[in-house]
Each structure stands twice: as C-alpha cells, then as structure tokens.
Design a protein around this motif. Structure first.
Motif, PDB file in Angstrom:
ATOM      1  N   GLU A   1       0.816  -1.218   0.000  1.00  0.00           N
ATOM      2  CA  GLU A   1       0.000   0.000   0.000  1.00  0.00           C
ATOM      3  C   GLU A   1       0.849   1.267   0.000  1.00  0.00           C
ATOM      4  O   GLU A   1       0.590   2.201  -0.737  1.00  0.00           O
ATOM      5  N   ASP A   2       1.868   1.324   0.818  1.00  0.00           N
ATOM      6  CA  ASP A   2       2.682   2.537   0.949  1.00  0.00           C
ATOM      7  C   ASP A   2       3.995   2.422   0.191  1.00  0.00           C
ATOM      8  O   ASP A   2       5.053   2.790   0.698  1.00  0.00           O
ATOM      9  N   THR A   3       3.953   1.916  -1.017  1.00  0.00           N
ATOM     10  CA  THR A   3       5.166   1.758  -1.811  1.00  0.00           C
ATOM     11  C   THR A   3       5.150   2.733  -2.977  1.00  0.00           C
ATOM     12  O   THR A   3       4.115   3.307  -3.311  1.00  0.00           O
ATOM     13  N   LEU A   4       6.316   2.895  -3.564  1.00  0.00           N
ATOM     14  CA  LEU A   4       6.417   3.678  -4.785  1.00  0.00           C
ATOM     15  C   LEU A   4       7.246   2.891  -5.782  1.00  0.00           C
ATOM     16  O   LEU A   4       7.950   1.952  -5.416  1.00  0.00           O
ATOM     17  N   MET A   5       7.150   3.277  -7.051  1.00  0.00           N
ATOM     18  CA  MET A   5       7.847   2.545  -8.097  1.00  0.00           C
ATOM     19  C   MET A   5       8.752   3.487  -8.863  1.00  0.00           C
ATOM     20  O   MET A   5       8.395   4.640  -9.104  1.00  0.00           O
ATOM     21  N   ILE A   6       9.921   2.960  -9.230  1.00  0.00           N
ATOM     22  CA  ILE A   6      10.831   3.695 -10.090  1.00  0.00           C
ATOM     23  C   ILE A   6      11.262   2.777 -11.227  1.00  0.00           C
ATOM     24  O   ILE A   6      11.232   1.545 -11.094  1.00  0.00           O
ATOM     25  N   VAL A   7      11.679   3.370 -12.338  1.00  0.00           N
ATOM     26  CA  VAL A   7      12.122   2.612 -13.509  1.00  0.00           C
ATOM     27  C   VAL A   7      13.593   2.918 -13.740  1.00  0.00           C
ATOM     28  O   VAL A   7      14.006   4.082 -13.746  1.00  0.00           O
ATOM     29  N   ILE A   8      14.390   1.857 -13.909  1.00  0.00           N
ATOM     30  CA  ILE A   8      15.811   2.008 -14.220  1.00  0.00           C
ATOM     31  C   ILE A   8      16.113   1.223 -15.484  1.00  0.00           C
ATOM     32  O   ILE A   8      15.325   0.351 -15.889  1.00  0.00           O
ATOM     33  N   ARG A   9      17.227   1.533 -16.131  1.00  0.00           N
ATOM     34  CA  ARG A   9      17.683   0.687 -17.225  1.00  0.00           C
ATOM     35  C   ARG A   9      18.027  -0.674 -16.638  1.00  0.00           C
ATOM     36  O   ARG A   9      18.478  -0.779 -15.489  1.00  0.00           O
TER      37      ARG A   9
END
Length: 115
Positions: free
Chosen positions: A59-67
């Motif tokens: 619920e309290d997560t975030l997402m990031i995108v990397i190569r």
C-alpha cells in the motif's frame, strides 16, 4: 514501455547496510554503503492500481524505472533525492529481447533508522 532519455532525470543510490565503528567511542553503528548509482524515472500508478493495493503490504510503496541492470538485488537499500532510505520489496526485470530494457523497482520506506 516507452521512455525518453530525459525521463531519467533523477539519481538513486543503491547499497547495503554495514556496521562500522564510531570514530568517537568505538561502538558499532549501522551505516549505508553505496554500491551503485543509477538514473531513474518515477513511475506513477493509476487510481485503479492504487485502490487495488489498499490494505496490502504494498500500500505505501512507490515505483521507479531504471535501465536493466543485473547488479540490482532485492536485498539492497535505495536512497532517493529526498535523502530517505527505501527497501527494495520487488524487482520486475524486463526479460524481452529488446535492445534497451527497463526494470521496475518497488520501494518501501525503511523504518529501521539507517544513518
């Protein structure tokens, strides 16, 4: 996934926790030791995805995108520009045959008080 190079305008520091002696009194203290520095793009969730996560451990997560990077492991910590530490709770690697591949990291705020 389609991203422009300009989307990767933020820096994430990835590393681990090590116990090092305090210079003043010799006691061991936990500190963040950086292993990799990468550029990332924030990934937003839709409202439907956010509602689906309510009441779950994500619920309290975030997402990031990397190569795509095989050196990134789920036992690492991430430090974002806000100077807070996040546990990597999930890695979604891109297993396609594309020349440029991206991994999505799911991060949760570290509550252990890393210095």
């Amino acid at each position: 996934m389609k991203f422009r190079p300009s989307d990767f305008n933020k820096i994430v520091r990835l590393g681990t926790i090590k116990s090092v002696p305090n210079e003043n009194n010799g006691n061991l203290k936990k500190t963040f030791v950086e292993t990799i520095t990468l550029h990332y793009a924030p990934k937003n969730r839709t409202m439907t995805q956010q509602y689906t996560l309510l009441g779950t451990k994500l619920e309290d997560t975030l997402m990031i995108v990397i190569r795509h990077n095989t050196n990134v492991q789920d036992k690492m910590l991430a430090q974002l520009p806000d100077k807070k530490y996040y546990d990597i709770v999930g890695i979604s690697p891109d297993e396609s045959n594309n020349v440029i591949r991206y991994d999505i990291l799911t991060l949760k705020l570290n509550q252990k008080g890393v210095k």
